[in-house]
Motif scaffolding. Structure first.
Motif, mmCIF file in Angstrom:
data_model
loop_
_atom_site.group_PDB
_atom_site.id
_atom_site.type_symbol
_atom_site.label_atom_id
_atom_site.label_comp_id
_atom_site.label_asym_id
_atom_site.label_seq_id
_atom_site.Cartn_x
_atom_site.Cartn_y
_atom_site.Cartn_z
ATOM 1 N N MET A 199 4.700 4.858 3.247
ATOM 2 C CA MET A 199 4.024 6.135 3.383
ATOM 3 C C MET A 199 4.482 7.069 2.268
ATOM 4 O O MET A 199 5.685 7.189 1.994
ATOM 5 C CB MET A 199 4.330 6.770 4.743
ATOM 6 N N VAL A 200 3.529 7.714 1.600
ATOM 7 C CA VAL A 200 3.816 8.662 0.526
ATOM 8 C C VAL A 200 3.003 9.915 0.846
ATOM 9 O O VAL A 200 1.815 9.992 0.541
ATOM 10 C CB VAL A 200 3.427 8.083 -0.848
ATOM 11 N N THR A 201 3.616 10.905 1.472
ATOM 12 C CA THR A 201 2.847 11.978 2.075
ATOM 13 C C THR A 201 3.656 13.256 2.223
ATOM 14 O O THR A 201 4.893 13.227 2.201
ATOM 15 C CB THR A 201 2.345 11.536 3.462
ATOM 16 N N ALA A 202 2.942 14.362 2.384
ATOM 17 C CA ALA A 202 3.581 15.649 2.641
ATOM 18 C C ALA A 202 3.860 15.860 4.127
ATOM 19 O O ALA A 202 4.496 16.849 4.502
ATOM 20 C CB ALA A 202 2.699 16.784 2.123
ATOM 21 N N ALA A 203 3.404 14.956 4.985
ATOM 22 C CA ALA A 203 3.619 15.083 6.428
ATOM 23 C C ALA A 203 5.107 14.909 6.739
ATOM 24 O O ALA A 203 5.686 13.860 6.480
ATOM 25 C CB ALA A 203 2.796 14.042 7.176
ATOM 26 N N ARG A 204 5.699 15.955 7.304
ATOM 27 C CA ARG A 204 7.138 15.940 7.555
ATOM 28 C C ARG A 204 7.493 15.915 9.043
ATOM 29 O O ARG A 204 8.678 15.820 9.387
ATOM 30 C CB ARG A 204 7.788 17.183 6.936
ATOM 31 N N ASP A 205 6.505 16.052 9.912
ATOM 32 C CA ASP A 205 6.828 16.130 11.339
ATOM 33 C C ASP A 205 7.343 14.788 11.842
ATOM 34 O O ASP A 205 6.880 13.717 11.447
ATOM 35 C CB ASP A 205 5.604 16.562 12.146
ATOM 36 N N VAL A 256 6.348 10.545 11.360
ATOM 37 C CA VAL A 256 7.316 9.579 10.840
ATOM 38 C C VAL A 256 7.532 8.458 11.856
ATOM 39 O O VAL A 256 7.541 7.273 11.509
ATOM 40 C CB VAL A 256 8.653 10.278 10.509
ATOM 41 N N GLN A 257 7.680 8.839 13.124
ATOM 42 C CA GLN A 257 7.899 7.859 14.185
ATOM 43 C C GLN A 257 6.697 6.940 14.340
ATOM 44 O O GLN A 257 6.842 5.704 14.467
ATOM 45 C CB GLN A 257 8.192 8.575 15.501
ATOM 46 N N VAL A 316 8.593 11.554 1.165
ATOM 47 C CA VAL A 316 8.006 12.866 1.407
ATOM 48 C C VAL A 316 7.665 13.549 0.084
ATOM 49 O O VAL A 316 8.496 13.615 -0.830
ATOM 50 C CB VAL A 316 8.974 13.751 2.229
ATOM 51 N N LYS A 317 6.419 14.051 -0.013
ATOM 52 C CA LYS A 317 6.013 14.845 -1.183
ATOM 53 C C LYS A 317 6.599 16.255 -1.084
ATOM 54 O O LYS A 317 6.787 16.759 0.028
ATOM 55 C CB LYS A 317 4.481 14.959 -1.228
ATOM 56 N N PRO A 318 6.805 16.913 -2.211
ATOM 57 C CA PRO A 318 6.676 16.401 -3.577
ATOM 58 C C PRO A 318 7.902 15.587 -3.959
ATOM 59 O O PRO A 318 8.987 15.784 -3.394
ATOM 60 C CB PRO A 318 6.573 17.672 -4.421
ATOM 61 N N VAL A 362 0.858 -1.192 0.000
ATOM 62 C CA VAL A 362 0.000 0.000 0.000
ATOM 63 C C VAL A 362 0.887 1.232 0.000
ATOM 64 O O VAL A 362 1.784 1.360 0.844
ATOM 65 C CB VAL A 362 -0.934 0.044 1.227
ATOM 66 N N LEU A 363 0.662 2.138 -0.970
ATOM 67 C CA LEU A 363 1.274 3.456 -0.928
ATOM 68 C C LEU A 363 0.285 4.366 -0.223
ATOM 69 O O LEU A 363 -0.765 4.706 -0.767
ATOM 70 C CB LEU A 363 1.567 3.962 -2.339
ATOM 71 N N MET A 364 0.598 4.763 1.008
ATOM 72 C CA MET A 364 -0.370 5.380 1.903
ATOM 73 C C MET A 364 -0.117 6.870 2.124
ATOM 74 O O MET A 364 0.937 7.258 2.649
ATOM 75 C CB MET A 364 -0.336 4.648 3.255
ATOM 76 N N ASP A 365 -1.070 7.691 1.731
ATOM 77 C CA ASP A 365 -1.036 9.107 2.078
ATOM 78 C C ASP A 365 -1.399 9.237 3.561
ATOM 79 O O ASP A 365 -2.081 8.383 4.127
ATOM 80 C CB ASP A 365 -2.042 9.856 1.205
#
Length: 226
Positions: free
Chosen positions: A81-87, A91-92, A104-106, A52-55
């Motif tokens: 995980m494929v997302t703009a969430a950077r915190d 991630v943890q 991390v997007k983009p 699964v590529l998960m946003d």
């Protein structure tokens, strides 16, 4: 084929990511989902799902929460995980709930491709089964740490680099610079230059073919197939 579910709240982004997945040999898009509920429904409905590529930012729940619910329901499907969430906390949390990687997007196609190729290499390693010595354990844990696509040196064309890469990656075995040149339409010298770059960056491996006399022929194989 590795069956993939692409999850993203933005339908346009989901289509782009699905198209990227479809360009990587050995991968097939089994479905797209645009919400947490839809993702969980498809996980139950699809006959087979490997990845699964998960946003993370979904309209009804977070991607990490979906991964947590997947595990609670007994789904062991792998997750990137494929997302703009950077915190760091997200991630943890993704790591603790079993996400194998975090993109991390983009990002460009090369970024996702490197993650998928590393995942395919991990699958091949694990499919061998049996017991593992420390070196094999280290290889398994390091399989998803493949280097990102390198920046091309001055004077190198991204288009030519992609042609050489695709030809080598889709080959059944090692190829010489001359064989790459014939497949791509570039000169043998140009093919040799790009093959050496792929070797230096760990994307290709050099093998030697010895004939009856003279110097051995240099042949190259895509690193994950060597």
């Amino acid at each position: 084929m590795i069956e993939v579910l692409v999850v993203d709240d933005d339908t346009r982004v989901a289509r782009v990511n699905a198209a990227y997945v479809g360009k990587v040999p050995g991968f097939h898009v089994a479905g797209e989902a645009h919400s947490a509920a839809d993702a969980l429904r498809q996980l139950e409905a699809l006959p087979r799902l490997d990845l699964v590529l998960m946003d993370h930012y979904l309209p009804d729940e977070t991607g990490v929460a979906v991964v947590q619910e997947m595990r609670r329901r007994g789904h062991q499907t792998d997750v990137i995980m494929v997302t703009a969430a950077r915190d760091v906390s997200t991630v943890q949390a993704a790591m603790r709930h079993g996400a194998l990687q975090y993109l991390v997007k983009p990002f460009a196609f090369a970024g996702l491709r490197s993650k998928l190729e590393a995942y395919a290499e991990l699958r091949r390693t694990l499919d061998g089964g049996g017991e593992a010595e420390q070196a094999e354990v280290d290889r398994i844990f390091g399989a998803l740490s493949a280097p990102s696509e390198p920046d091309l040196p001055k004077g190198h064309s991204p288009t030519t680099a992609e042609l050489v890469r695709q030809s080598l990656m889709n080959a059944d075995g090692p190829l010489s610079a001359q064989e790459i040149a014939e497949r791509t339409g570039v000169s043998r010298q140009t093919a040799q230059r790009y093959l050496k770059l792929l070797e230096r960056t760990g994307r290709a491996r050099l093998t030697l073919k010895y004939g009856d006399a003279g110097r051995p022929e240099h042949r190259y194989v895509w690193a994950t197939r060597a």
